[in-house]
Design a protein around this motif. Structure first.
Motif, PDB file in Angstrom:
ATOM      1  N   ILE A  27       0.861  -1.176   0.000  1.00 12.01           N
ATOM      2  CA  ILE A  27       0.000   0.000   0.000  1.00 12.01           C
ATOM      3  C   ILE A  27       0.899   1.227   0.000  1.00 12.01           C
ATOM      4  O   ILE A  27       1.743   1.389   0.881  1.00 12.01           O
ATOM      5  N   ALA A  28       0.745   2.087  -0.992  1.00 12.58           N
ATOM      6  CA  ALA A  28       1.561   3.300  -1.099  1.00 12.58           C
ATOM      7  C   ALA A  28       0.743   4.488  -0.600  1.00 12.58           C
ATOM      8  O   ALA A  28      -0.281   4.844  -1.200  1.00 12.58           O
ATOM      9  N   LEU A  29       1.197   5.084   0.492  1.00 14.32           N
ATOM     10  CA  LEU A  29       0.481   6.200   1.124  1.00 14.32           C
ATOM     11  C   LEU A  29       1.147   7.529   0.775  1.00 14.32           C
ATOM     12  O   LEU A  29       2.342   7.722   1.017  1.00 14.32           O
ATOM     13  N   ARG A  30       0.362   8.427   0.230  1.00  5.01           N
ATOM     14  CA  ARG A  30       0.868   9.761  -0.081  1.00  5.01           C
ATOM     15  C   ARG A  30       0.964  10.588   1.206  1.00  5.01           C
ATOM     16  O   ARG A  30       0.435  10.202   2.253  1.00  5.01           O
ATOM     17  N   GLU A  31       1.638  11.747   1.102  1.00  5.27           N
ATOM     18  CA  GLU A  31       1.756  12.626   2.256  1.00  5.27           C
ATOM     19  C   GLU A  31       0.361  13.070   2.721  1.00  5.27           C
ATOM     20  O   GLU A  31      -0.574  13.191   1.925  1.00  5.27           O
ATOM     21  N   ALA A  32       0.249  13.306   4.021  1.00  5.18           N
ATOM     22  CA  ALA A  32      -1.003  13.769   4.645  1.00  5.18           C
ATOM     23  C   ALA A  32      -2.130  12.751   4.494  1.00  5.18           C
ATOM     24  O   ALA A  32      -3.299  13.112   4.359  1.00  5.18           O
ATOM     25  N   SER A  33      -1.772  11.463   4.528  1.00  7.88           N
ATOM     26  CA  SER A  33      -2.796  10.421   4.498  1.00  7.88           C
ATOM     27  C   SER A  33      -2.445   9.343   5.511  1.00  7.88           C
ATOM     28  O   SER A  33      -1.282   9.211   5.911  1.00  7.88           O
ATOM     29  N   PHE A  34      -3.452   8.579   5.923  1.00  4.53           N
ATOM     30  CA  PHE A  34      -3.190   7.531   6.904  1.00  4.53           C
ATOM     31  C   PHE A  34      -4.287   6.485   6.898  1.00  4.53           C
ATOM     32  O   PHE A  34      -5.409   6.715   6.416  1.00  4.53           O
ATOM     33  N   LEU A  35      -3.930   5.315   7.435  1.00  3.04           N
ATOM     34  CA  LEU A  35      -4.879   4.231   7.669  1.00  3.04           C
ATOM     35  C   LEU A  35      -5.193   4.180   9.147  1.00  3.04           C
ATOM     36  O   LEU A  35      -4.303   4.343   9.995  1.00  3.04           O
ATOM     37  N   HIS A  36      -6.456   3.937   9.469  1.00  3.94           N
ATOM     38  CA  HIS A  36      -6.888   3.867  10.860  1.00  3.94           C
ATOM     39  C   HIS A  36      -7.635   2.560  11.087  1.00  3.94           C
ATOM     40  O   HIS A  36      -8.642   2.282  10.421  1.00  3.94           O
ATOM     41  N   VAL A  37      -7.125   1.740  11.981  1.00  3.18           N
ATOM     42  CA  VAL A  37      -7.786   0.507  12.385  1.00  3.18           C
ATOM     43  C   VAL A  37      -8.387   0.716  13.760  1.00  3.18           C
ATOM     44  O   VAL A  37      -7.685   1.103  14.699  1.00  3.18           O
ATOM     45  N   SER A  38      -9.686   0.487  13.886  1.00  2.00           N
ATOM     46  CA  SER A  38     -10.358   0.623  15.176  1.00  2.00           C
ATOM     47  C   SER A  38     -11.583  -0.277  15.194  1.00  2.00           C
ATOM     48  O   SER A  38     -12.339  -0.319  14.217  1.00  2.00           O
ATOM     49  N   ASP A  39     -11.760  -0.995  16.309  1.00  4.81           N
ATOM     50  CA  ASP A  39     -12.913  -1.899  16.443  1.00  4.81           C
ATOM     51  C   ASP A  39     -13.008  -2.852  15.253  1.00  4.81           C
ATOM     52  O   ASP A  39     -14.094  -3.111  14.717  1.00  4.81           O
ATOM     53  N   ASN A  40     -11.849  -3.345  14.824  1.00  2.91           N
ATOM     54  CA  ASN A  40     -11.764  -4.294  13.721  1.00  2.91           C
ATOM     55  C   ASN A  40     -12.275  -3.715  12.407  1.00  2.91           C
ATOM     56  O   ASN A  40     -12.751  -4.440  11.520  1.00  2.91           O
ATOM     57  N   ARG A  41     -12.181  -2.381  12.281  1.00  2.00           N
ATOM     58  CA  ARG A  41     -12.557  -1.707  11.045  1.00  2.00           C
ATOM     59  C   ARG A  41     -11.370  -0.911  10.525  1.00  2.00           C
ATOM     60  O   ARG A  41     -10.613  -0.336  11.289  1.00  2.00           O
ATOM     61  N   LEU A  42     -11.238  -0.870   9.210  1.00  2.00           N
ATOM     62  CA  LEU A  42     -10.154  -0.140   8.566  1.00  2.00           C
ATOM     63  C   LEU A  42     -10.737   1.028   7.781  1.00  2.00           C
ATOM     64  O   LEU A  42     -11.678   0.863   6.998  1.00  2.00           O
ATOM     65  N   ARG A  43     -10.154   2.221   7.999  1.00  2.00           N
ATOM     66  CA  ARG A  43     -10.564   3.418   7.270  1.00  2.00           C
ATOM     67  C   ARG A  43      -9.327   4.096   6.680  1.00  2.00           C
ATOM     68  O   ARG A  43      -8.227   3.948   7.205  1.00  2.00           O
ATOM     69  N   TYR A  44      -9.551   4.836   5.599  1.00  4.23           N
ATOM     70  CA  TYR A  44      -8.488   5.594   4.946  1.00  4.23           C
ATOM     71  C   TYR A  44      -8.845   7.068   4.957  1.00  4.23           C
ATOM     72  O   TYR A  44      -9.977   7.445   4.650  1.00  4.23           O
TER      73      TYR A  44
ATOM     74  N   GLN B  33      -9.978  -4.904   1.039  1.00  2.00           N
ATOM     75  CA  GLN B  33     -10.707  -5.941   1.760  1.00  2.00           C
ATOM     76  C   GLN B  33     -10.156  -7.345   1.534  1.00  2.00           C
ATOM     77  O   GLN B  33     -10.070  -8.138   2.480  1.00  2.00           O
ATOM     78  N   PRO B  34      -9.719  -7.721   0.319  1.00  2.52           N
ATOM     79  CA  PRO B  34      -9.165  -9.082   0.160  1.00  2.52           C
ATOM     80  C   PRO B  34      -7.841  -9.290   0.883  1.00  2.52           C
ATOM     81  O   PRO B  34      -7.419 -10.429   1.073  1.00  2.52           O
ATOM     82  N   LEU B  35      -7.172  -8.201   1.299  1.00  2.53           N
ATOM     83  CA  LEU B  35      -5.831  -8.307   1.863  1.00  2.53           C
ATOM     84  C   LEU B  35      -5.790  -8.220   3.377  1.00  2.53           C
ATOM     85  O   LEU B  35      -4.790  -8.599   3.988  1.00  2.53           O
ATOM     86  N   VAL B  36      -6.843  -7.705   3.990  1.00  4.04           N
ATOM     87  CA  VAL B  36      -6.802  -7.431   5.430  1.00  4.04           C
ATOM     88  C   VAL B  36      -7.942  -8.149   6.149  1.00  4.04           C
ATOM     89  O   VAL B  36      -8.991  -8.405   5.561  1.00  4.04           O
ATOM     90  N   PRO B  37      -7.753  -8.455   7.428  1.00  3.90           N
ATOM     91  CA  PRO B  37      -8.802  -9.144   8.178  1.00  3.90           C
ATOM     92  C   PRO B  37      -9.821  -8.188   8.793  1.00  3.90           C
ATOM     93  O   PRO B  37     -10.658  -8.608   9.582  1.00  3.90           O
ATOM     94  N   PHE B  38      -9.735  -6.907   8.434  1.00  4.64           N
ATOM     95  CA  PHE B  38     -10.605  -5.913   9.031  1.00  4.64           C
ATOM     96  C   PHE B  38     -11.775  -5.602   8.095  1.00  4.64           C
ATOM     97  O   PHE B  38     -11.648  -5.710   6.871  1.00  4.64           O
ATOM     98  N   SER B  39     -12.869  -5.177   8.659  1.00  2.00           N
ATOM     99  CA  SER B  39     -13.989  -4.707   7.863  1.00  2.00           C
ATOM    100  C   SER B  39     -13.658  -3.302   7.359  1.00  2.00           C
ATOM    101  O   SER B  39     -13.376  -2.410   8.152  1.00  2.00           O
ATOM    102  N   CYS B  40     -13.667  -3.090   6.041  1.00  3.13           N
ATOM    103  CA  CYS B  40     -13.279  -1.811   5.473  1.00  3.13           C
ATOM    104  C   CYS B  40     -14.475  -0.871   5.428  1.00  3.13           C
ATOM    105  O   CYS B  40     -15.540  -1.246   4.944  1.00  3.13           O
ATOM    106  N   GLN B  41     -14.273   0.343   5.937  1.00  7.67           N
ATOM    107  CA  GLN B  41     -15.339   1.325   6.050  1.00  7.67           C
ATOM    108  C   GLN B  41     -14.889   2.637   5.419  1.00  7.67           C
ATOM    109  O   GLN B  41     -13.714   2.992   5.488  1.00  7.67           O
ATOM    110  N   PRO B  42     -15.839   3.391   4.842  1.00  8.12           N
ATOM    111  CA  PRO B  42     -15.473   4.725   4.331  1.00  8.12           C
ATOM    112  C   PRO B  42     -15.106   5.650   5.494  1.00  8.12           C
ATOM    113  O   PRO B  42     -15.578   5.466   6.627  1.00  8.12           O
ATOM    114  N   ALA B  43     -14.263   6.634   5.230  1.00 10.65           N
ATOM    115  CA  ALA B  43     -13.850   7.592   6.262  1.00 10.65           C
ATOM    116  C   ALA B  43     -15.024   8.447   6.692  1.00 10.65           C
ATOM    117  O   ALA B  43     -15.953   8.683   5.926  1.00 10.65           O
TER     118      ALA B  43
END
Length: 243
Positions: free
Chosen positions: A189-206, A233-243
């Motif tokens: 996963i290539a993250l540009r500046e001023a961006s991040f991934l957040h995992v919380s309560d088994n959910r992933l947000r960008y 979603q195919p790569l991570v065990p977390f439920s992917c959610q919109p930010a």
């Protein structure tokens, strides 16, 4: 498990540290009732650890201490309410985590005790399975030791796909494609500046403060850019959610 995996620490030289993620970070601190944090500063080579802790205290609105103010680095992690891992040199950071016995200490804190983890740049790199997709030079050791493995996919922070005039070396895209060719079972996963991934309560947000995409590199597939975290979603065990 709560993870904040940020590409970089600042959006501008005069900007407060982690300012682009302050809304989410402050909300997490309030939700968890966090009063203090431990800064893991070992990626910093030419800066002052105590000064970085003071800067983080101002940015996060809580007390931030460095491990040298505890009986030992492991004791610092065992007592931490929040773990913050600074950017800097990823090779030095990962080696110090191993030498100081902090790999298992941090894994247990995050996975078993639910202590939130915030890492940017080098601190983001070491949260993945390995540091093989860092942009840094191996100034301390060329041995690639395992990293924390809190997040299951390799990340390349500070991602930039601009072509610099006069630069005749490989582009970032070419280097990441080479990684996938050598390691075809892995993705980046290539993250540009001023961006991040957040995992919380088994959910992933960008999140991207600039509304920019992230890229996904996989062997044998065209490089794809996404705004929607559902692509992971195919790569991570977390439920992917919109930010």
């Amino acid at each position: 498990m709560e993870l904040f995996l940020l590409s970089n620490g600042r959006v501008a030289e005069d900007a407060p540290l982690l300012s682009y993620a302050h809304p989410q970070l402050h909300a997490m601190i309030a939700r968890c009732g966090i009063r203090s944090a431990v800064l893991v500063p070992y990626a910093i080579i030419r800066g002052d650890h105590a000064a970085r802790a003071r800067e983080l205290s101002d940015a996060l609105g809580i007390e931030v201490r460095t491990p040298d103010t505890f009986a030992s680095p492991v004791a610092a992690i065992e007592q931490a309410e929040l773990i913050v891992v600074s950017g800097g040199n990823t090779w030095l950071l990962n080696q110090m985590l191993h030498e100081l016995g902090l790999i298992v200490a941090i894994q247990r804190a995050v996975r078993e005790r639910g202590i939130p983890y915030v890492g940017w740049s080098a601190g983001c790199n070491v949260a993945t399975p390995s540091i093989r997709t860092t942009n840094d030079m191996p100034v301390r050791s060329s041995v690639v030791l395992p990293a924390l493995g809190l997040f299951p996919v390799q990340i390349n922070p500070h991602y930039l796909d601009a072509h610099v005039s006069g630069h005749m070396g490989e582009t970032r895209d070419e280097r990441l494609a080479e990684f996938c060719a050598v390691n075809p079972q892995e993705s980046v996963i290539a993250l540009r500046e001023a961006s991040f991934l957040h995992v919380s309560d088994n959910r992933l947000r960008y999140y991207s403060a600039r509304g920019e995409d992230f890229k996904l590199f996989r062997h044998g597939e065209p490089v794809a850019a996404y705004h929607d975290v559902l692509a992971l979603q195919p790569l991570v065990p977390f439920s992917c959610q919109p930010a």
